[in-house]
Structure formats: C-alpha cells, structure tokens
Enzyme design. Structure first.
Site, PDB file in Angstrom:
ATOM      1  N   LYS A 294       0.833  -1.206   0.000  1.00  0.00           N
ATOM      2  CA  LYS A 294       0.000   0.000   0.000  1.00  0.00           C
ATOM      3  C   LYS A 294       0.876   1.269   0.000  1.00  0.00           C
ATOM      4  O   LYS A 294       0.657   2.174  -0.804  1.00  0.00           O
ATOM      5  CB  LYS A 294      -0.946  -0.010   1.216  1.00  0.00           C
ATOM      6  CG  LYS A 294      -1.906  -1.210   1.197  1.00  0.00           C
ATOM      7  CD  LYS A 294      -2.857  -1.212   2.367  1.00  0.00           C
ATOM      8  CE  LYS A 294      -2.204  -1.452   3.716  1.00  0.00           C
ATOM      9  NZ  LYS A 294      -1.533  -2.767   3.847  1.00  0.00           N
ATOM     10  N   THR A 295       1.863   1.300   0.895  1.00  0.00           N
ATOM     11  CA  THR A 295       2.755   2.464   0.941  1.00  0.00           C
ATOM     12  C   THR A 295       3.513   2.591  -0.380  1.00  0.00           C
ATOM     13  O   THR A 295       3.685   3.690  -0.917  1.00  0.00           O
ATOM     14  CB  THR A 295       3.774   2.286   2.099  1.00  0.00           C
ATOM     15  OG1 THR A 295       3.052   1.954   3.283  1.00  0.00           O
ATOM     16  CG2 THR A 295       4.596   3.530   2.311  1.00  0.00           C
TER      17      THR A 295
ATOM     18  N   ASP B 291      -1.824   6.678   6.173  1.00  0.00           N
ATOM     19  CA  ASP B 291      -1.820   5.256   6.535  1.00  0.00           C
ATOM     20  C   ASP B 291      -2.779   5.037   7.717  1.00  0.00           C
ATOM     21  O   ASP B 291      -3.020   5.973   8.479  1.00  0.00           O
ATOM     22  CB  ASP B 291      -0.383   4.874   6.949  1.00  0.00           C
ATOM     23  CG  ASP B 291      -0.128   3.393   6.774  1.00  0.00           C
ATOM     24  OD1 ASP B 291      -1.018   2.672   6.294  1.00  0.00           O
ATOM     25  OD2 ASP B 291       0.988   2.943   7.112  1.00  0.00           O
TER      26      ASP B 291
ATOM     27  N   THR C 256      -5.881  -1.546   6.763  1.00  0.00           N
ATOM     28  CA  THR C 256      -5.915  -3.009   6.813  1.00  0.00           C
ATOM     29  C   THR C 256      -7.342  -3.456   7.140  1.00  0.00           C
ATOM     30  O   THR C 256      -7.642  -4.635   7.106  1.00  0.00           O
ATOM     31  CB  THR C 256      -4.971  -3.539   7.913  1.00  0.00           C
ATOM     32  OG1 THR C 256      -5.217  -2.792   9.104  1.00  0.00           O
ATOM     33  CG2 THR C 256      -3.512  -3.389   7.511  1.00  0.00           C
TER      34      THR C 256
ATOM     35  N   ARG D  26       6.695  -8.143   1.756  1.00  0.00           N
ATOM     36  CA  ARG D  26       7.544  -7.739   2.883  1.00  0.00           C
ATOM     37  C   ARG D  26       8.253  -8.958   3.479  1.00  0.00           C
ATOM     38  O   ARG D  26       9.444  -8.907   3.786  1.00  0.00           O
ATOM     39  CB  ARG D  26       6.708  -7.051   3.969  1.00  0.00           C
ATOM     40  CG  ARG D  26       7.473  -6.876   5.282  1.00  0.00           C
ATOM     41  CD  ARG D  26       6.702  -6.060   6.294  1.00  0.00           C
ATOM     42  NE  ARG D  26       6.605  -4.675   5.881  1.00  0.00           N
ATOM     43  CZ  ARG D  26       5.518  -3.924   6.025  1.00  0.00           C
ATOM     44  NH1 ARG D  26       4.443  -4.438   6.599  1.00  0.00           N
ATOM     45  NH2 ARG D  26       5.512  -2.675   5.634  1.00  0.00           N
TER      46      ARG D  26
HETATM   47  N1  LIG Z   1       4.345  -5.356  -5.776  1.00  0.00           N
HETATM   48  C1  LIG Z   1       5.525  -5.196  -5.186  1.00  0.00           C
HETATM   49  N2  LIG Z   1       6.669  -5.315  -5.896  1.00  0.00           N
HETATM   50  C2  LIG Z   1       7.865  -5.203  -5.291  1.00  0.00           C
HETATM   51  N3  LIG Z   1       8.037  -4.963  -3.970  1.00  0.00           N
HETATM   52  C3  LIG Z   1       6.938  -4.823  -3.232  1.00  0.00           C
HETATM   53  C4  LIG Z   1       5.634  -4.926  -3.789  1.00  0.00           C
HETATM   54  N4  LIG Z   1       4.727  -4.748  -2.811  1.00  0.00           N
HETATM   55  C5  LIG Z   1       5.431  -4.542  -1.689  1.00  0.00           C
HETATM   56  N5  LIG Z   1       6.758  -4.581  -1.932  1.00  0.00           N
HETATM   57  C6  LIG Z   1       7.836  -4.433  -0.941  1.00  0.00           C
HETATM   58  O1  LIG Z   1       7.371  -4.938   0.314  1.00  0.00           O
HETATM   59  C7  LIG Z   1       7.717  -4.062   1.383  1.00  0.00           C
HETATM   60  C8  LIG Z   1       6.466  -3.669   2.140  1.00  0.00           C
HETATM   61  O2  LIG Z   1       5.595  -2.935   1.291  1.00  0.00           O
HETATM   62  P1  LIG Z   1       4.712  -1.722   1.821  1.00  0.00           P
HETATM   63  O3  LIG Z   1       5.436  -0.973   2.895  1.00  0.00           O
HETATM   64  O4  LIG Z   1       4.285  -0.949   0.618  1.00  0.00           O
HETATM   65  O5  LIG Z   1       3.490  -2.507   2.451  1.00  0.00           O
HETATM   66  P2  LIG Z   1       2.178  -1.925   3.141  1.00  0.00           P
HETATM   67  O6  LIG Z   1       1.020  -2.625   2.518  1.00  0.00           O
HETATM   68  O7  LIG Z   1       2.158  -0.428   3.068  1.00  0.00           O
HETATM   69  O8  LIG Z   1       2.332  -2.391   4.638  1.00  0.00           O
HETATM   70  P3  LIG Z   1       1.703  -1.738   6.001  1.00  0.00           P
HETATM   71  O9  LIG Z   1       0.227  -2.051   5.972  1.00  0.00           O
HETATM   72  O10 LIG Z   1       2.423  -2.464   7.108  1.00  0.00           O
HETATM   73  O11 LIG Z   1       1.990  -0.259   5.968  1.00  0.00           O
HETATM   74  C9  LIG Z   1       8.475  -2.898   0.734  1.00  0.00           C
HETATM   75  O12 LIG Z   1       9.855  -3.100   0.896  1.00  0.00           O
HETATM   76  C10 LIG Z   1       8.132  -2.971  -0.724  1.00  0.00           C
HETATM   77  O13 LIG Z   1       9.204  -2.596  -1.510  1.00  0.00           O
END
Ligand SMILES: Nc1ncnc2c1ncn2[C@@H]1O[C@H](COP(=O)(O)OP(=O)(O)OP(=O)(O)O)[C@@H](O)[C@H]1O
Length: 343
Positions: free
Chosen positions: A67-68, A112, A161, A220
C-alpha cells in the site's frame, strides 16, 4: 514477549531503510496485483491527459502487500511530492488542518491506517476531499466562527488493513478503491529476483522459488527472508544463494516449507496433540503455547486458517485433516474430529 518472527507481516522498527531501498519506483516495476496496477495506471493516465489531479485513492489489504509502495508510485508517476502521515498521528482536527493547508498543488497525501483517525478529523477530511477547503474554527463556545480556507487540489491516498471499519461517507469520497490480495508465488519470485538485483545478491532461480513458497504471499516477508538467507550465505558459504543454502537458512530461522513459523506450528501441534484435534478455547490454547491470546488470535491463526489447517468454530479451534497431515500426524478419524465428537 517472544522475539519477532521473520514471517510477521508487520514492519519491524529497524526495517525502514531496508524496505525503502527495495521499493519499486514505477507501476511498470510493481509486480503482482495486475488488475490493481492496470486500473490505477488508467486513473493516472486519464488525469495526466486532462491535466487534473487524480481522484482520491483508497488502498486496503493486509500489511506488507504494497500500500505504501503504491502511494509512492502514484506520486512519482505524477511527478508530484508526497506527504506521509497516519491516522493515529492525527488526534485533533487542527493537526489535519495544518497538514492540509501546507500541501502544494497536486501533492499526494498518504494517510496510513486511515481507519484510526479521530472523528472530528474525519469530518474535516470530508470537506477537504470534496471541496478542497477546510473550515478553521476561530474562538470558542457560542462565539466561535468557521473561517473557510481554500487548499490546493491534492490527491489523498488512504491505506487501511480494515476497510470494514471505515465509515460509509468517507469510503464514498474515494474515486478509486483497490483491495490488495496476497500474491501468487510466481509474482513473489519476480519480486525476489528484482530485490536480489538491487542488493547485489546472486540468487539461483530454484532458491528464489524456495523462498517465495515460504513467504506467505507477502512481499515484505519475501524481502525479509531474502535478507536473512543472504546473511547465512555470506557467513556459511561463498555468498551465493542456492537452493540448499536457502533451505538450510530457512530451517535455521524455523520457517517451514509452507511458511509456518514456530508459533504457528506450536499452536497447531497443541490443538492436535494436547487437545485431540479440538475444539479448544482460545485462552486455553494460548496458555498451552505460552503466548498472549491476542498474539495467537491475530498473528498465528489467520495464516493457519488461510492455509486450511485450522477452523474457528463457535466451540473453539479445531484442526483440519490438512493440519494434522502438515505436522506428519495421522488424523484420528477419516477427517478431522468435528466439534460434535467432543460434546
Ligand atoms: N508489488 C511489489 N513489488 C515489489 N516490492 C513490493 C511490492 N509490494 C510490496 N513490496 C515491498 O514490500 C515491502 C512492504 O511494502 P509496503 O510498505 O508498501 O506494504 P504496506 O502494505 O504499506 O504495509 P503496512 O500495511 O504495514 O503499511 C516494501 O519493501 C516494498 O518494496
């Protein structure tokens, strides 16, 4: 407190820099979630075409799925700056008004955990999303007046989430909503190969497949396991990540073939061995594995249920036939004992 598990989907506090280094910078590099990427690409292209800011975007889904990363990609694809905050950090409407009035035109505002914002802040956000305006309240009590303040057009990217916890009026103000799902193993393999390239790790394709299978469909976790396996390869071998090295490292970190960790296995084993397959109540189960009930419920159980190893029934937790077999045990009957067998 037990030490954090390598397959915990939440980010560890010391992981930020490592994660930033591995974030793909464009939609083309973003692997998996093809439908979301295509739809989002269209939203961004259309807004570039019209010369307007993109619609507000709501991203929902479990932690660690990107998401981030997508919020940052939206900003970079639009050539716009990004401002990052989170629901729990905004306790007063004034906190939000201060952020919004400081945005520049076209800026992406990533919020977030948007479901954890305070109610007054939420109401202020409605107006800002719809009319690009906030009402600043001056004075107190009956003499208080609202002074409208224009804010430049911006794109809100909300992440949650728990999409179900968002009030309808807030959800309705997003022009584009996407639900992120767990990734297929081949997509995780691609992500691992890309991450290995960025980190300068020599990763054999069979090793990438091995790590991907154990990553619970979560980028992740995949990236974290890759970093741990790299450590192992550097200390115990010549630095190259081969399949046997990946297997040995993941065994050392107690992550099994399907991505279960010590706690997951402990919970499943307790249900099968100590409680005859269940049903067993959550608190009894938690005591028997020496963990908080909350940890068992929120960390171990969702993955066990998703894997089809455990069922949550009204009378307690029950191991499925697949659960017994994953532990190398034979279920007591042809199927897992149903709740009725224990009445
Ligand atoms: N589709 C993708 N391709 C490559 N790397 C990814 C992808 N999705 C996530 N990542 C990697 O996974 C890690 C976590 O991703 P991210 O922080 O965007 O998750 P999130 O959904 O925002 O988590 P949270 O809910 O804990 O904030 C990062 O290092 C990101 O680079």
């Amino acid at each position: 407190m037990t030490k954090p598990s390598p397959v915990d989907p939440h980010a560890f506090p010391d992981e930020q820099a490592a994660e930033s280094a591995l974030r793909p910078g464009s939609l083309a590099e973003f692997r998996g979630q093809p439908r979301v990427a295509d739809q989002l690409g269209l939203v961004l292209d259309a807004s570039k075409h019209r010369g307007t800011v993109p619609d507000h975007v709501l991203l929902s889904g479990p932690p660690g799925l990107g998401k981030t990363t997508l919020a940052m990609i939206i900003a970079s694809e639009m050539g716009a700056p990004i401002r990052i905050s989170s629901g729990p950090a905004i306790q007063h409407a004034g906190d939000l008004a201060a952020i919004l009035s400081g945005l520049v035109e076209g800026e992406v505002f990533f919020l977030d955990e948007i479901h954890r914002m305070s109610r007054p802040a939420e109401e202020l956000l409605y107006l800002a999303m719809e009319d690009f305006r906030v009402d600043v309240i001056v004075g107190k009590g009956p003499g208080a007046t609202a002074i409208p303040l224009e804010i430049p057009p911006f794109t809100l990217v909300g992440a949650t989430t728990r999409a179900g916890l968002l009030p309808g009026p807030l959800r309705d103000r997003f022009g584009f909503t996407a639900q992120l799902d767990f990734y297929e193993t081949p997509a995780i393999e691609h992500i691992l190969v890309r991450s290995a390239g960025v980190l300068g790790i020599q990763l054999r394709p069979e090793a990438a497949a091995e790590i991907a299978r154990r990553s619970r469909g979560t980028p992740r976790i995949a990236n974290r396991l890759l970093r741990r396996v790299r450590d192992y390869a550097q200390v115990k071998a010549d630095g190259r990540v081969t399949e046997p090295i990946a297997r040995a490292a993941l065994e050392l970190y107690e992550v099994d073939e399907l991505g279960l960790d010590r706690l997951d296995r402990g919970v499943l084993e307790a249900v099968c061995k100590r409680f005859g397959g269940g049903p067993v109540g959550l608190s009894t189960l938690a005591i028997s594995v020496g963990e908080e009930a909350e940890t068992v419920e929120e960390v171990a159980e969702p993955f066990l249920v998703r894997q089809g190893f455990l069922m949550r029934t009204q009378r307690g937790r029950v191991a499925t036939e697949a659960g017994w077999r994953h532990l190398g045990l034979t279920p007591p009957t042809s199927g897992a004992p149903g709740p009725d067998l224990f009445s």
